[in-house]
Scaffold this motif. Structure first.
Motif, short mmCIF file in Angstrom:
data_model
loop_
_atom_site.label_atom_id
_atom_site.label_comp_id
_atom_site.label_asym_id
_atom_site.label_seq_id
_atom_site.Cartn_x
_atom_site.Cartn_y
_atom_site.Cartn_z
N GLN A 189 5.95 -8.94 42.76
CA GLN A 189 4.86 -8.11 42.22
C GLN A 189 5.26 -6.65 42.46
OE1 GLN A 189 1.97 -10.40 44.74
NE2 GLN A 189 0.64 -10.03 42.98
N PRO A 190 6.14 -6.16 41.63
CA PRO A 190 6.71 -4.83 41.89
C PRO A 190 5.73 -3.70 41.59
CG PRO A 190 7.63 -5.74 39.88
CD PRO A 190 6.72 -6.78 40.43
N ALA A 191 6.05 -2.54 42.13
CA ALA A 191 5.17 -1.38 41.98
C ALA A 191 5.09 -0.92 40.52
CB ALA A 191 5.66 -0.24 42.87
N ARG A 250 1.66 5.35 39.62
CA ARG A 250 0.26 5.66 39.90
C ARG A 250 -0.67 4.63 39.26
NH1 ARG A 250 -3.25 9.71 41.42
NH2 ARG A 250 -1.65 11.16 42.11
N PHE A 251 -0.31 4.20 38.05
CA PHE A 251 -1.19 3.25 37.35
C PHE A 251 -0.63 1.83 37.38
CE2 PHE A 251 -2.20 7.46 35.77
CZ PHE A 251 -3.55 7.48 36.09
N GLY A 252 0.33 1.59 38.27
CA GLY A 252 0.85 0.23 38.48
C GLY A 252 -0.02 -0.53 39.46
N PRO A 253 0.33 -1.80 39.72
CA PRO A 253 -0.51 -2.66 40.56
C PRO A 253 -0.71 -2.16 41.99
CG PRO A 253 1.56 -3.75 39.94
CD PRO A 253 1.51 -2.49 39.18
N ARG A 254 0.19 -1.31 42.48
CA ARG A 254 0.03 -0.80 43.83
C ARG A 254 -0.39 0.67 43.84
NH1 ARG A 254 2.40 -4.51 47.25
NH2 ARG A 254 3.65 -6.04 46.12
N GLY A 255 -0.70 1.19 42.64
CA GLY A 255 -0.88 2.62 42.48
C GLY A 255 -2.22 3.16 42.90
N ALA A 256 -2.27 4.48 43.02
CA ALA A 256 -3.49 5.17 43.44
C ALA A 256 -4.49 5.27 42.29
CB ALA A 256 -3.14 6.57 43.95
N GLY A 257 -4.03 5.04 41.05
CA GLY A 257 -4.93 5.18 39.90
C GLY A 257 -5.36 6.63 39.76
N TRP A 258 -6.62 6.84 39.38
CA TRP A 258 -7.09 8.21 39.17
C TRP A 258 -7.40 8.94 40.47
CZ3 TRP A 258 -6.06 10.10 34.68
CH2 TRP A 258 -6.04 9.27 33.55
N LYS A 259 -7.51 8.18 41.55
CA LYS A 259 -7.89 8.81 42.82
C LYS A 259 -6.80 9.80 43.28
CE LYS A 259 -8.41 4.85 44.73
NZ LYS A 259 -8.49 3.53 44.68
N PRO A 260 -7.17 11.05 43.54
CA PRO A 260 -6.16 12.00 43.98
C PRO A 260 -5.71 11.72 45.41
CG PRO A 260 -8.33 13.07 43.87
CD PRO A 260 -8.50 11.68 43.35
N PHE A 261 -6.62 11.23 46.26
CA PHE A 261 -6.24 10.90 47.64
C PHE A 261 -6.46 9.42 47.85
CE2 PHE A 261 -8.32 15.02 47.44
CZ PHE A 261 -7.24 15.84 47.67
#
Ligand SMILES: Nc1nc2c(c(=O)[nH]1)N[C@H]1C(S)=C(S)[C@@H](COP(=O)(O)OP(=O)(O)OC[C@H]3O[C@@H](n4cnc5c(=O)[nH]c(N)nc54)[C@H](O)[C@@H]3O)O[C@H]1N2
Ligand SMILES: Nc1nc2c(c(=O)[nH]1)N[C@H]1C(S)=C(S)[C@@H](COP(=O)(O)OP(=O)(O)OC[C@H]3O[C@@H](n4cnc5c(=O)[nH]c(N)nc54)[C@H](O)[C@@H]3O)O[C@H]1N2
Ligand code: SF4
Ligand SMILES: [Mo]
Length: 714
Positions: A336-338, A512-523
């Protein structure tokens, strides 16, 4: 003492992606390359090839500016002039003869270069040709095919969980030399040794007693090209003795009864004659595999580049499934890669959407088998290839019947190659566009994180600034795409965005938008490129976890154990089995091998790697040598349907009687090739003996293994 600067990065020369430390002095010159002991994945492991990063970086033979072929050899030209000429010539060919008149060949180093991967896709789209070829069809194509047929996505390739398994069955792979393939596992030798240290068992099936075989509890010699029959016999035994147990897989697997029915002809007794393995040894292997608390069968290139490559990979998966070892710790698992190319819906896989013009070989995953490339160039008619683009490859040395392909290249109207060497293939190009070398750009393993035995990620910044007036692969692709792709406003806008982002900017988004990513959250806790970059030794997210049935991409999210195409192809194997019964094998069969200090057809310009005895030797068993009057250290002429080569003989009991072996990637004796060191020890090309007409009829993959040859003293 001068102060040295330390750079941490991943070696991108092979699939092991070892963490390395490179020390540079104040002038930027490389002083040393060592393994990074703080890399949580590779833990300091490194192989002798890593120094080639420095040797390629500094190589005076490496091209650093575009060149055009003239009657007086290659002449330097400017980048814009080169891009314009390539764009115009390719467009002209497509205008006059259609999109398919331009062929493309993409070589192996592409998968080790994320800029090439990200920017190569739009260029291929812009070219819009069905004549797409790559090193995949001389390599892992059967793995993609089986994954697509059984799990619904060509990148859902099961990875042996070598660190936790109790029983490792290795068929047609030599990881102690290759450092592992479709099994990214730096320091693989220690990982294999550890299986035995913790009380597990390792078995190797190979026509040669390899370095990997020496690490194993048991080695079985097998006749080349008969692995599918062996695997069917293992399954036959399991069904016959009621040892089949799918465990939790049973609730989402279809087709068990079909498989049981279909392997009925493959009793251990019947398969024994074909494979050269005793029936009792086959049965014992099946029992040991089924009885182990966890077990995994791993088949690699020896099981792929043969006449039953597709069937072999299918049956490897079936064996893992019917013993309940797929998607289970210690079995064959999924990453399940980043950056998850499976989840992003990128290229699920396809089969037979079109066929090659001359021989009607099937398209697989958007490509045609490279065994058909030469005939598609030389055979006249509609759709004939008249111009060729090659990138990061050397098909003259790496594909079957290379000398036929070489002759075909000289018939092209136009050829362009993207490569920093003038090699046996690119020397035929009208224009060579040389990209920067690996230490001049950043690096992320889009592909090998997907194939690793743990979930890992690492980002490597460039070691040095690129030399003045040079271009990265992605910039070359981008320039060509700009000239060849659609010119509407949307396409231009897309281009200007991706160019501004570059590979690094795109990667930042994918992470950032991958399965381990922060998504929209800046922190917060998710992954970003910044976080990855600050983890200079790389990140380890832990061992692989069970992901099925959720990660299955088949229509009903069920495992297809008996795909129709595989079942139909079994008829061919059953016929071969019948033919083999009671027949004494009389001819010599050729296979190939790798060596530790070489990488396919390149790195042969590194003086450090080329030191020592000639390794392009023909391995022959003493009985075969005696019968043909061959002497150890003498020279032999090897002949096949396609050609002949002369090579030194190495007599050894480590090869099976009836089988001979040459390494691939050699044959650097051509004129104009700008490789000073390589031309001192040119070797001969095994692919002057392999046959473009020998393919796996199911997938079109090249059948390098088991080529019939004659041998005589030279
Ligand atoms: N008989 C036989 N033949 C085989 C095999 C076998 O086992 N037996 N193995 C097959 C396998 S598995 C493979 S993968 C193929 C490999 O076959 P190919 O991919 O066709 O050949 P390589 O030797 O990998 O090509 C290396 C070329 O890529 C260039 N290169 C390196 N890095 C870069 C880069 O970053 N950018 C660009 N643009 N160029 C770069 C190098 O300069 C070199 O010229 O060979 C296959 N051929
Ligand atoms: N040092 C080094 N490392 C490399 C490379 C390299 O050139 N040099 N190349 C890289 C590439 S591109 C790849 S794809 C990987 C490949 O990695 P591996 O799959 O480990 O490749 P090989 O070392 O060629 O091992 C293949 C084995 O299959 C055996 N074999 C041949 N025919 C048959 C057969 O019909 N049946 C069975 N059972 N066995 C057979 C051969 O004897 C050989 O030992 O290695 C990668 N790593
Ligand atoms: S094993 Fe592969 S990745 Fe590791 S140092 Fe050697 S060539 Fe580089
Ligand atoms: Mo490969």
């Amino acid at each position: 003492m001068t102060e040295l600067k330390r750079h941490y990065r991943a070696c991108n020369l092979c699939e092991a992606i070892c963490g390395i430390v490179i020390e540079t002095d104040r002038t930027g010159a490389i002083q040393s390359i060592r393994g990074d002991r703080d890399d949580p994945f590779s833990r300091g492991h490194i192989c002798p090839k890593a120094v080639a990063l420095q040797d390629v970086h500094n190589d005076p033979d490496r091209l650093r500016h575009p060149v055009r072929r003239t009657d007086n050899g290659f002449q330097r030209i400017g980048w814009d002039e080169a891009f314009d000429e390539v764009g115009e010539r390719l467009q002209q060919v497509q205008r006059e003869h259609g999109a398919n008149a331009v062929g493309v060949y993409v070589g192996n180093p592409t998968v080790h270069n994320y800029g090439s991967l990200l920017f190569g896709i739009p260029l291929l789209k812009a070219l819009g040709t069905k004549n797409r070829y790559s090193a995949t069809s001389v390599d892992q194509l059967p793995h993609h095919f089986a994954a697509h047929q059984m799990f619904g996505h060509q990148l859902l390739i099961p990875i042996p969980d070598v660190d936790r398994t109790d029983f490792l069955l290795i068929i047609g792979a030599n990881p102690a030399v290759s450092n592992g393939s479709l099994m990214t596992a730096p320091g693989i030798k220690d990982r294999i040794k550890a299986v035995r240290t913790r009380g597990g068992k390792v078995v190797v099936v190979d026509p040669r007693q390899t370095r990997t075989a020496k690490l194993a509890d048991q080695h079985l010699f097998i006749r080349p090209g008969t692995d599918a029959a062996l695997l069917a016999a293992l399954l036959h035994t399991l069904f016959d003795e009621d040892r089949v147990d799918l465990g939790r897989l049973a609730s989402f697997t279809d087709g068990l009864d079909t498989v049981r029915e279909q392997v009925r002809a493959f009793s251990a007794e019947r398969v024994s004659a074909m494979t050269g393995i005793e029936a009792e040894a086959i049965r014992a292997l099946a029992r040991g595999f089924a009885a182990a608390p966890s077990a995994v069968c791993y088949g690699r290139i020896g099981t792929c580049v043969q006449a039953y490559g597709g069937l072999s990979q299918w049956l490897v998966n079936v064996l893992n499934i019917v013993t309940g070892n797929l998607d289970q710790p210690g079995g064959a698992m999924f990453t399940q890669p980043a950056v998850d190319l499976v989840a992003r819906g990128y290229g699920r896989g396809s089969y037979g959407r079109w066929r090659s013009r001359v021989r009607s070989l099937p398209e697989v995953g958007g490509e045609l088998p490279v065994s058909a490339l030469a005939e598609e160039i030389t055979h006249p008619g509609d759709g004939q290839i008249r111009a060729l683009v090659t990138s990061a490859g050397n098909p003259v040395l790496s594909t079957p019947n290379g000398s036929q392909l070489e002759r075909a290249l000289s018939e092209l109207d136009f050829m362009v190659s993207i490569d920093f060497y003038c090699n046996e293939t690119t020397r035929h190009a009208d224009i060579i566009l040389p990209p920067t070398a690996s230490l001049e750009h950043d690096h992320y393993d889009l592909i090998f994180n997907l194939l690793a035995v743990r979930d890992v990620a690492r980002y490597s910044p460039p070691l040095t600034q690129p030399a003045a007036d040079t271009r990265h692969d992605w910039q070359i692709f981008d320039e060509l795409e700009r000239r060849l792709g659609p010119q509407d406003a949307r396409s231009r806008a897309r281009r200007s965005v991706t160019r501004r982002l570059g590979p690094r900017g795109i990667l930042a988004g994918l992470l950032r938008f991958g399965p381990r990513g922060a998504g929209w959250k800046p922190f917060g806790s998710g992954l970003t490129l910044k976080k990855l970059e600050s983890a200079v030794h790389g990140l380890d997210f832990g061992p692989l976890a069970s992901v099925f049935p959720d990660r299955l991409r088949t229509r009903r999210q069920r495992i297809v154990l008996a795909p129709e195409l595989m079942i139909n192809d079994l008829e061919r194997l059953r016929k071969a089995l019948d033919d083999a019964l009671g027949v004494e094998a009389s001819e010599l069969l050729l296979i190939s091998r790798r060596s530790v200090r070489s990488n396919n057809s390149w790195l042969h310009n590194s003086a450090r790697l080329m030191r020592g005895a000639d390794r392009c030797t023909l391995q022959v068993h003493p009985t075969d040598a005696a019968r043909r009057g061959l002497e150890d250290g003498g020279r032999a002429t090897v002949r096949s349907r396609t050609g002949a080569v002369e090579v030194p003989v190495e007599i050894t009991e480590r090869i099976m009687p009836g089988v001979v072996c040459l390494p691939h990637g050699w044959g650097h004796d051509r004129k104009d090739v700008a490789l000073q060191v390589a031309r001192r020890t040119p070797g001969a090309s095994v692919n002057d003996l392999t046959d473009d007409q020998r393919v796996d009829a199911l997938t079109g993959n090249a059948a390098f293994s088991g080529v019939p040859v004659d041998i005589a003293p030279a």
